[in-house]
Design a protein around this motif. Sequence first.
Motif, PDB file in Angstrom:
ATOM      1  N   LEU A  39       0.615  -1.061   0.117  1.00  0.00           N
ATOM      2  CA  LEU A  39      -0.083  -0.151   0.054  1.00  0.00           C
ATOM      3  C   LEU A  39       0.743   1.169  -0.016  1.00  0.00           C
ATOM      4  O   LEU A  39       0.552   2.301  -0.775  1.00  0.00           O
ATOM      5  CB  LEU A  39      -0.832  -0.044   1.238  1.00  0.00           C
ATOM      6  CG  LEU A  39      -1.862   1.243   1.277  1.00  0.00           C
ATOM      7  CD1 LEU A  39      -2.812   1.283   0.277  1.00  0.00           C
ATOM      8  CD2 LEU A  39      -2.640   1.343   2.730  1.00  0.00           C
ATOM      9  N   ALA A  40       2.036   1.316   0.732  1.00  0.00           N
ATOM     10  CA  ALA A  40       2.750   2.426   0.836  1.00  0.00           C
ATOM     11  C   ALA A  40       3.588   2.734  -0.527  1.00  0.00           C
ATOM     12  O   ALA A  40       3.608   3.907  -0.912  1.00  0.00           O
ATOM     13  CB  ALA A  40       3.815   2.173   1.913  1.00  0.00           C
ATOM     14  N   LEU A  41       3.962   1.494  -1.175  1.00  0.00           N
ATOM     15  CA  LEU A  41       4.622   1.527  -2.527  1.00  0.00           C
ATOM     16  C   LEU A  41       3.650   2.163  -3.387  1.00  0.00           C
ATOM     17  O   LEU A  41       3.952   2.863  -4.203  1.00  0.00           O
ATOM     18  CB  LEU A  41       5.240   0.440  -2.746  1.00  0.00           C
ATOM     19  CG  LEU A  41       6.567  -0.033  -2.121  1.00  0.00           C
ATOM     20  CD1 LEU A  41       6.812  -1.665  -2.493  1.00  0.00           C
ATOM     21  CD2 LEU A  41       7.492   0.817  -2.473  1.00  0.00           C
ATOM     22  N   ALA A  42       2.496   1.577  -3.442  1.00  0.00           N
ATOM     23  CA  ALA A  42       1.386   2.256  -4.325  1.00  0.00           C
ATOM     24  C   ALA A  42       1.134   3.530  -4.198  1.00  0.00           C
ATOM     25  O   ALA A  42       1.028   4.514  -5.169  1.00  0.00           O
ATOM     26  CB  ALA A  42       0.184   1.454  -4.163  1.00  0.00           C
ATOM     27  N   VAL A  43       1.050   4.126  -2.881  1.00  0.00           N
ATOM     28  CA  VAL A  43       0.878   5.653  -2.745  1.00  0.00           C
ATOM     29  C   VAL A  43       1.894   6.346  -3.303  1.00  0.00           C
ATOM     30  O   VAL A  43       2.048   7.572  -3.687  1.00  0.00           O
ATOM     31  CB  VAL A  43       0.552   6.002  -1.291  1.00  0.00           C
ATOM     32  CG1 VAL A  43       0.557   7.197  -0.918  1.00  0.00           C
ATOM     33  CG2 VAL A  43      -0.766   5.154  -0.673  1.00  0.00           C
ATOM     34  N   VAL A  44       3.253   6.211  -2.788  1.00  0.00           N
ATOM     35  CA  VAL A  44       4.424   6.673  -3.212  1.00  0.00           C
ATOM     36  C   VAL A  44       4.560   6.603  -4.769  1.00  0.00           C
ATOM     37  O   VAL A  44       4.843   7.696  -5.175  1.00  0.00           O
ATOM     38  CB  VAL A  44       5.906   6.130  -2.617  1.00  0.00           C
ATOM     39  CG1 VAL A  44       6.945   6.524  -3.061  1.00  0.00           C
ATOM     40  CG2 VAL A  44       5.881   5.990  -1.100  1.00  0.00           C
TER      41      VAL A  44
END
Length: 45
Positions: free
Chosen positions: A20-25
């Motif tokens: 999820l964090a990688l997708a947001v970044v």
Amino acid sequence: MSTSAIVMMVVSMLVIWGGLALAVVSLLRHGAVEDRVGEPGHRDL
């Protein structure tokens, strides 16, 4: 709970939150979020 079940639960949570964090970044870096920000209720028809 057994130790292995706790370890697997922690690993799976890290994988989910990390993805999820990688997708947001990725969205923020490519500007996909900024392009969609506009006036509320304004549509191009």
